[in-house]
Scaffold this motif. Sequence first.
Motif, PDB file in Angstrom:
ATOM      1  N   GLU A   4       1.081  -0.806   0.035  1.00  0.00           N
ATOM      2  CA  GLU A   4      -0.225   0.262  -0.454  1.00  0.00           C
ATOM      3  C   GLU A   4       0.654   1.037  -0.116  1.00  0.00           C
ATOM      4  O   GLU A   4       2.077   1.356   0.445  1.00  0.00           O
ATOM      5  CB  GLU A   4      -0.655   0.022   1.432  1.00  0.00           C
ATOM      6  N   PHE A   5       0.432   2.623  -0.608  1.00  0.00           N
ATOM      7  CA  PHE A   5       1.201   3.890  -0.986  1.00  0.00           C
ATOM      8  C   PHE A   5       0.991   4.323  -0.010  1.00  0.00           C
ATOM      9  O   PHE A   5      -0.326   5.262  -0.490  1.00  0.00           O
ATOM     10  CB  PHE A   5       1.275   3.575  -2.252  1.00  0.00           C
ATOM     11  N   PRO A   6       0.953   4.707   0.978  1.00  0.00           N
ATOM     12  CA  PRO A   6      -0.060   5.993   2.163  1.00  0.00           C
ATOM     13  C   PRO A   6      -0.209   7.348   1.672  1.00  0.00           C
ATOM     14  O   PRO A   6      -1.328   7.718   1.714  1.00  0.00           O
ATOM     15  CB  PRO A   6       0.954   5.747   3.808  1.00  0.00           C
ATOM     16  N   HIS A   7       0.602   7.081   1.318  1.00  0.00           N
ATOM     17  CA  HIS A   7       0.810   9.161   0.935  1.00  0.00           C
ATOM     18  C   HIS A   7       1.007   9.205  -0.684  1.00  0.00           C
ATOM     19  O   HIS A   7       1.861  10.150  -1.147  1.00  0.00           O
ATOM     20  CB  HIS A   7       2.067   9.792   1.165  1.00  0.00           C
ATOM     21  N   ALA A   8       0.789   8.226  -1.562  1.00  0.00           N
ATOM     22  CA  ALA A   8       0.844   8.340  -3.043  1.00  0.00           C
ATOM     23  C   ALA A   8      -0.563   8.471  -3.217  1.00  0.00           C
ATOM     24  O   ALA A   8      -1.335   7.019  -3.265  1.00  0.00           O
ATOM     25  CB  ALA A   8       1.688   7.555  -3.367  1.00  0.00           C
ATOM     26  N   ALA A   9      -1.101   8.615  -4.737  1.00  0.00           N
ATOM     27  CA  ALA A   9      -2.047   8.389  -5.462  1.00  0.00           C
ATOM     28  C   ALA A   9      -2.340   7.185  -6.733  1.00  0.00           C
ATOM     29  O   ALA A   9      -2.002   7.687  -7.223  1.00  0.00           O
ATOM     30  CB  ALA A   9      -3.419   9.735  -6.223  1.00  0.00           C
ATOM     31  N   ARG A  10      -1.964   6.128  -6.123  1.00  0.00           N
ATOM     32  CA  ARG A  10      -2.062   4.674  -7.018  1.00  0.00           C
ATOM     33  C   ARG A  10      -2.692   3.747  -5.935  1.00  0.00           C
ATOM     34  O   ARG A  10      -2.604   3.669  -4.464  1.00  0.00           O
ATOM     35  CB  ARG A  10       0.081   4.722  -7.381  1.00  0.00           C
ATOM     36  N   GLU A  11      -2.417   2.117  -6.686  1.00  0.00           N
ATOM     37  CA  GLU A  11      -3.407   1.817  -5.799  1.00  0.00           C
ATOM     38  C   GLU A  11      -2.712   0.255  -5.292  1.00  0.00           C
ATOM     39  O   GLU A  11      -1.275   0.152  -5.980  1.00  0.00           O
ATOM     40  CB  GLU A  11      -4.067   0.659  -7.618  1.00  0.00           C
ATOM     41  N   ASP A  12      -2.745  -0.142  -4.687  1.00  0.00           N
ATOM     42  CA  ASP A  12      -2.130  -0.897  -3.640  1.00  0.00           C
ATOM     43  C   ASP A  12      -1.930  -2.282  -4.920  1.00  0.00           C
ATOM     44  O   ASP A  12      -2.395  -2.152  -5.861  1.00  0.00           O
ATOM     45  CB  ASP A  12      -3.130  -1.604  -2.516  1.00  0.00           C
ATOM     46  N   ILE A  13      -1.005  -2.976  -4.241  1.00  0.00           N
ATOM     47  CA  ILE A  13      -0.461  -3.842  -5.642  1.00  0.00           C
ATOM     48  C   ILE A  13      -0.257  -5.225  -4.865  1.00  0.00           C
ATOM     49  O   ILE A  13       0.241  -5.484  -3.883  1.00  0.00           O
ATOM     50  CB  ILE A  13       0.757  -3.570  -6.279  1.00  0.00           C
ATOM     51  N   PRO A  14      -0.796  -7.132  -5.382  1.00  0.00           N
ATOM     52  CA  PRO A  14      -1.218  -7.218  -4.330  1.00  0.00           C
ATOM     53  C   PRO A  14       0.393  -8.357  -4.078  1.00  0.00           C
ATOM     54  O   PRO A  14       1.589  -7.959  -6.042  1.00  0.00           O
ATOM     55  CB  PRO A  14      -2.506  -8.334  -4.875  1.00  0.00           C
ATOM     56  N   TRP A  15       0.575  -8.605  -3.790  1.00  0.00           N
ATOM     57  CA  TRP A  15       2.127  -9.782  -3.633  1.00  0.00           C
ATOM     58  C   TRP A  15       1.759 -10.688  -3.589  1.00  0.00           C
ATOM     59  O   TRP A  15       1.854 -10.915  -2.173  1.00  0.00           O
ATOM     60  CB  TRP A  15       3.034  -8.993  -2.584  1.00  0.00           C
ATOM     61  N   GLU A  16       1.467 -11.719  -4.135  1.00  0.00           N
ATOM     62  CA  GLU A  16       1.106 -12.958  -4.404  1.00  0.00           C
ATOM     63  C   GLU A  16       2.311 -13.871  -4.328  1.00  0.00           C
ATOM     64  O   GLU A  16       3.003 -15.377  -4.056  1.00  0.00           O
ATOM     65  CB  GLU A  16       0.565 -13.998  -5.308  1.00  0.00           C
ATOM     66  N   ALA A  17       3.612 -13.282  -5.312  1.00  0.00           N
ATOM     67  CA  ALA A  17       3.914 -14.728  -5.962  1.00  0.00           C
ATOM     68  C   ALA A  17       5.301 -14.191  -5.006  1.00  0.00           C
ATOM     69  O   ALA A  17       5.088 -13.548  -3.937  1.00  0.00           O
ATOM     70  CB  ALA A  17       5.157 -13.994  -7.465  1.00  0.00           C
ATOM     71  N   PRO A  18       6.613 -15.524  -4.970  1.00  0.00           N
ATOM     72  CA  PRO A  18       7.538 -15.768  -4.050  1.00  0.00           C
ATOM     73  C   PRO A  18       8.812 -14.403  -3.587  1.00  0.00           C
ATOM     74  O   PRO A  18       9.220 -13.963  -2.711  1.00  0.00           O
ATOM     75  CB  PRO A  18       8.339 -16.460  -4.665  1.00  0.00           C
ATOM     76  N   VAL A  19       8.820 -13.531  -5.274  1.00  0.00           N
ATOM     77  CA  VAL A  19       9.737 -12.714  -5.461  1.00  0.00           C
ATOM     78  C   VAL A  19       9.334 -11.222  -5.367  1.00  0.00           C
ATOM     79  O   VAL A  19       7.930 -11.490  -6.438  1.00  0.00           O
ATOM     80  CB  VAL A  19      10.752 -12.827  -5.987  1.00  0.00           C
ATOM     81  N   LEU A  20       9.110  -9.973  -4.981  1.00  0.00           N
ATOM     82  CA  LEU A  20       8.385  -9.082  -5.206  1.00  0.00           C
ATOM     83  C   LEU A  20       9.594  -7.959  -5.516  1.00  0.00           C
ATOM     84  O   LEU A  20      10.582  -7.905  -4.641  1.00  0.00           O
ATOM     85  CB  LEU A  20       7.824  -8.101  -4.329  1.00  0.00           C
ATOM     86  N   THR A  21       9.334  -6.757  -6.809  1.00  0.00           N
ATOM     87  CA  THR A  21      11.017  -6.382  -7.174  1.00  0.00           C
ATOM     88  C   THR A  21      11.019  -5.282  -7.358  1.00  0.00           C
ATOM     89  O   THR A  21       9.108  -4.951  -7.845  1.00  0.00           O
ATOM     90  CB  THR A  21      11.678  -6.802  -8.211  1.00  0.00           C
ATOM     91  N   VAL A  22      11.426  -4.306  -7.025  1.00  0.00           N
ATOM     92  CA  VAL A  22      10.973  -2.786  -7.160  1.00  0.00           C
ATOM     93  C   VAL A  22      12.086  -2.065  -7.215  1.00  0.00           C
ATOM     94  O   VAL A  22      13.351  -1.951  -7.313  1.00  0.00           O
ATOM     95  CB  VAL A  22      10.929  -2.217  -5.240  1.00  0.00           C
TER      96      VAL A  22
END
Length: 255
Positions: A4-22
């Motif tokens: 979740e991005f508390p201070h940004a106007a963007r949607e939540d991103i589900p984290w279902e895969a074993p690896v999430l990259t940023v």
Amino acid sequence: MRIEFPHAAREDIPWEAPVLTVGSAPDNTVVLGAHQAAPHHLELRRDERGCLLHVLPGASRIYLNARPVRERAMLRAGDVLSVGDCRMLIRENGDPASREPLRVPESSRCPVALRAVAGPLSGRVLPLRNRLELGPMSVPPLELPQGESAAVSLSWADGMLRLQLEQRSARYPLRVNGVETTGLALQPGDQLGLATHRFVVDAPGMQPEPELPLAGGPRELLPEEQAGPRGEVWWLIVTAAVLALGIALVLLVRL
């Protein structure tokens, strides 16, 4: 889990895969601006140990609950990651208030404590006996930024460990495992977040103990019992004794 991005106007991103990259490269799960992150900035991995944060080579320093992380760190639901000016909240998918509550009889009530893992009270352990109150007038006080104030309480009710928001802050909501709440039944390992404060519920005795097999009932065989017949060991011992006796007789005849 979700990002979740508390201070940004963007949607939540589900984290279902074993690896999430940023990173800023378009092949990342969470794509940030080039002014915020390196092309491949960090990885979040989930396994049997939990959630692991790994800062990739060439990435600038990131912050976990306002503390710098250089290489690796363990995550839990309710943690806040900061990359540049982007803040990401790790939160559970569901509402913790909808869980089946853990009920503990008064006769077997276990020790419970709040362990501060981040914020001004970091390192403190606050024991709960019958009731624990945290607020601007408590000892230690619950201090919030920008002159805000809030108060929460923990107490036993109907065999459940209840969290209640007693005084609401205008800027900083109370969260459990990253989800906003005003009160619910807590479980061991839950993380309470309020502004920069992070508390983890330590109550191992609330977890149900593993069931033991009944006396005389079937039990799982040990590895050495599964390796072969139980009498096989005795045949080996007898064979070794006969061989030893034979060697001793040969040596005696030669002498």
